[in-house]
Design a protein around this motif. Structure first.
Motif, PDB file in Angstrom:
ATOM      1  N   ARG A  91       0.829  -1.236   0.286  1.00  0.00           N
ATOM      2  CA  ARG A  91      -0.388   0.239   0.435  1.00  0.00           C
ATOM      3  C   ARG A  91       0.814   0.916   0.253  1.00  0.00           C
ATOM      4  N   SER A  92       2.223   0.922  -0.354  1.00  0.00           N
ATOM      5  CA  SER A  92       3.223   2.457  -0.134  1.00  0.00           C
ATOM      6  C   SER A  92       3.672   2.034  -1.579  1.00  0.00           C
ATOM      7  N   VAL A  93       3.576   3.887  -2.330  1.00  0.00           N
ATOM      8  CA  VAL A  93       4.798   3.559  -3.362  1.00  0.00           C
ATOM      9  C   VAL A  93       5.568   4.571  -3.214  1.00  0.00           C
ATOM     10  N   SER A  94       7.087   4.860  -2.818  1.00  0.00           N
ATOM     11  CA  SER A  94       8.247   5.461  -3.092  1.00  0.00           C
ATOM     12  C   SER A  94       9.463   5.526  -3.964  1.00  0.00           C
ATOM     13  N   SER A  95       9.720   6.860  -4.556  1.00  0.00           N
ATOM     14  CA  SER A  95      10.525   6.027  -5.202  1.00  0.00           C
ATOM     15  C   SER A  95      12.036   6.587  -4.567  1.00  0.00           C
ATOM     16  N   THR A  96      13.330   6.812  -5.605  1.00  0.00           N
ATOM     17  CA  THR A  96      14.729   7.553  -5.180  1.00  0.00           C
ATOM     18  C   THR A  96      15.471   7.434  -7.133  1.00  0.00           C
ATOM     19  N   HIS A  97      15.785   8.937  -6.653  1.00  0.00           N
ATOM     20  CA  HIS A  97      16.551   9.158  -8.100  1.00  0.00           C
ATOM     21  C   HIS A  97      17.887   8.242  -7.852  1.00  0.00           C
ATOM     22  N   ASP A  98      18.440   7.436  -8.590  1.00  0.00           N
ATOM     23  CA  ASP A  98      19.052   6.989  -9.149  1.00  0.00           C
ATOM     24  C   ASP A  98      20.353   7.802 -10.023  1.00  0.00           C
ATOM     25  N   PRO A  99      21.176   8.416  -9.699  1.00  0.00           N
ATOM     26  CA  PRO A  99      21.702   9.080 -10.456  1.00  0.00           C
ATOM     27  C   PRO A  99      23.291   8.540 -11.212  1.00  0.00           C
ATOM     28  N   ILE A 100      23.559   7.467 -10.771  1.00  0.00           N
ATOM     29  CA  ILE A 100      24.048   6.466 -12.196  1.00  0.00           C
ATOM     30  C   ILE A 100      23.692   5.772 -12.793  1.00  0.00           C
ATOM     31  N   LEU A 101      22.728   4.934 -12.601  1.00  0.00           N
ATOM     32  CA  LEU A 101      21.499   4.452 -13.657  1.00  0.00           C
ATOM     33  C   LEU A 101      20.531   5.494 -14.988  1.00  0.00           C
ATOM     34  N   ASN A 102      20.389   6.420 -13.851  1.00  0.00           N
ATOM     35  CA  ASN A 102      18.896   7.334 -14.590  1.00  0.00           C
ATOM     36  C   ASN A 102      17.999   7.058 -14.628  1.00  0.00           C
ATOM     37  N   GLN A 103      17.905   6.405 -13.393  1.00  0.00           N
ATOM     38  CA  GLN A 103      15.957   5.849 -13.303  1.00  0.00           C
ATOM     39  C   GLN A 103      15.571   6.320 -11.904  1.00  0.00           C
ATOM     40  N   LEU A 104      14.595   5.380 -11.963  1.00  0.00           N
ATOM     41  CA  LEU A 104      14.070   5.539 -10.257  1.00  0.00           C
ATOM     42  C   LEU A 104      13.828   4.438  -9.713  1.00  0.00           C
ATOM     43  N   ASN A 105      14.145   4.151  -8.950  1.00  0.00           N
ATOM     44  CA  ASN A 105      14.558   2.799  -7.768  1.00  0.00           C
ATOM     45  C   ASN A 105      13.267   3.015  -6.843  1.00  0.00           C
ATOM     46  N   LEU A 106      12.233   1.920  -6.935  1.00  0.00           N
ATOM     47  CA  LEU A 106      10.769   1.812  -5.715  1.00  0.00           C
ATOM     48  C   LEU A 106      11.524   1.789  -4.752  1.00  0.00           C
ATOM     49  N   GLY A 107      10.738   2.211  -3.186  1.00  0.00           N
ATOM     50  CA  GLY A 107      11.820   1.118  -1.774  1.00  0.00           C
ATOM     51  C   GLY A 107      10.712   0.062  -1.763  1.00  0.00           C
TER      52      GLY A 107
END
Length: 290
Positions: free
Chosen positions: A188-204
């Motif tokens: 029920r929780s969707v949060s993301s962080t930016h990965d500057p190396i791969l230039n993508q969003l990672n889900l926690g």
């Protein structure tokens, strides 16, 4: 074992009883040319269920706690039997097989009930008996997807109720020891962080543990406890005859209507939880490795 003093394990086709602390290892049961596996002692410590391939085909067997009086409960002709667990009242054995079936076996007669034909493949989904042995909660992927829903099977009637909401995924459920709540792991929780190396969003981690009262009027487990003084109730006089009230029919142990709307989210961060248990008033959560 129920006391926690010994642990029953499979070792090279034998069933071995190991001491949890000081003590010797004992071969509980062994047969030449036969593989015995998946031992599970009943909660009343009177019987042990296990899988035996004697005769060339896996069968579910039950013996006394001493290993005597072996009884074969199934008549399998193909496939593999995977996991074994007992109901709290020691009357039923829950069996999972390679055909992805959850099967409930009467430990005395071998009579069988099909709980579910799951979509999980090799591994049994998380399963939990209610403390009164009336219900089984399990997670099962919805057809055509990998998104799980929690279902509750009523042993007496064979009825299955899906408690998960259509747009949510619930991956596991466990009954509390006091029989008042169902612990559900819900995505029920969707949060993301930016990965500057791969230039993508990672889900926690997205799994949130929630407690759901089984009854519609059940107590909120996180409600503040009030310490107000209650007025003393007058005791009835000894010579007063008590009026006999008509006996009310037994209420269902679970109110399924609007079940998940009663959920109470536990105050812990969302994470990659894979299972959980409620022991007493404490909740223990198992987390997958990142």
């Amino acid at each position: 074992t129920p006391s926690g003093k010994r642990v029953m394990v499979e070792s090279r086709g034998q069933i071995v009883s190991l001491a949890a602390g000081d003590g010797e290892a004992r071969v509980w049961k062994s047969k030449p040319g036969v593989r015995l596996s998946s031992p599970a002692m009943s909660p009343d410590a009177k019987s042990v269920a296990y899988i035996s391939d004697e005769g060339g085909q896996d069968q579910l067997c039950v013996s006394d706690s001493t290993g005597a009086n072996e009884k074969t409960l199934t008549k399998e002709t193909s496939g593999t039997l995977m996991q074994v667990s007992w109901s709290p009242d020691s009357k039923w054995v829950l069996l999972y097989d390679s055909q992805m079936r959850l099967r409930l076996i009467d430990a005395s007669s071998g009579a069988e009930k099909l709980v579910a034909k799951t979509n999980v493949s090799w591994f049994q989904p998380p399963v939990s008996f209610s403390p009164d042995s009336r219900y089984i909660a399990f997670a099962d992927p919805r057809p055509g997807t990998f998104y799980s829903a929690v279902r509750i099977f009523e042993i007496g009637s064979g009825q299955v109720n899906t408690i998960s909401e259509p747009l949510a995924e619930d991956i596991a459920a466990r009954f509390s020891q006091n029989g008042k709540y169902l612990l559900v792991l819900s995505r029920r929780s969707v949060s993301s962080t930016h990965d500057p190396i791969l230039n993508q969003l990672n889900l926690g981690g997205s799994i949130v543990p929630v407690l759901v009262p089984l009854k519609a009027d059940g107590e909120d487990p996180l409600a503040l406890k009030d310490s107000n003084e209650e007025p003393k109730k007058e005791e009835p006089k000894k010579d007063e005859a008590k009026k006999e009230e008509p006996k009310k029919p037994d209420a269902p142990a679970i109110d399924f209507a609007n079940f998940m709307e009663r959920r109470v989210e536990l105050p812990v961060p969302a994470d990659s939880y894979s299972d959980g248990w409620m022991v007493g008033d404490k909740v223990y959560l198992q987390k997958d490795q990142d």
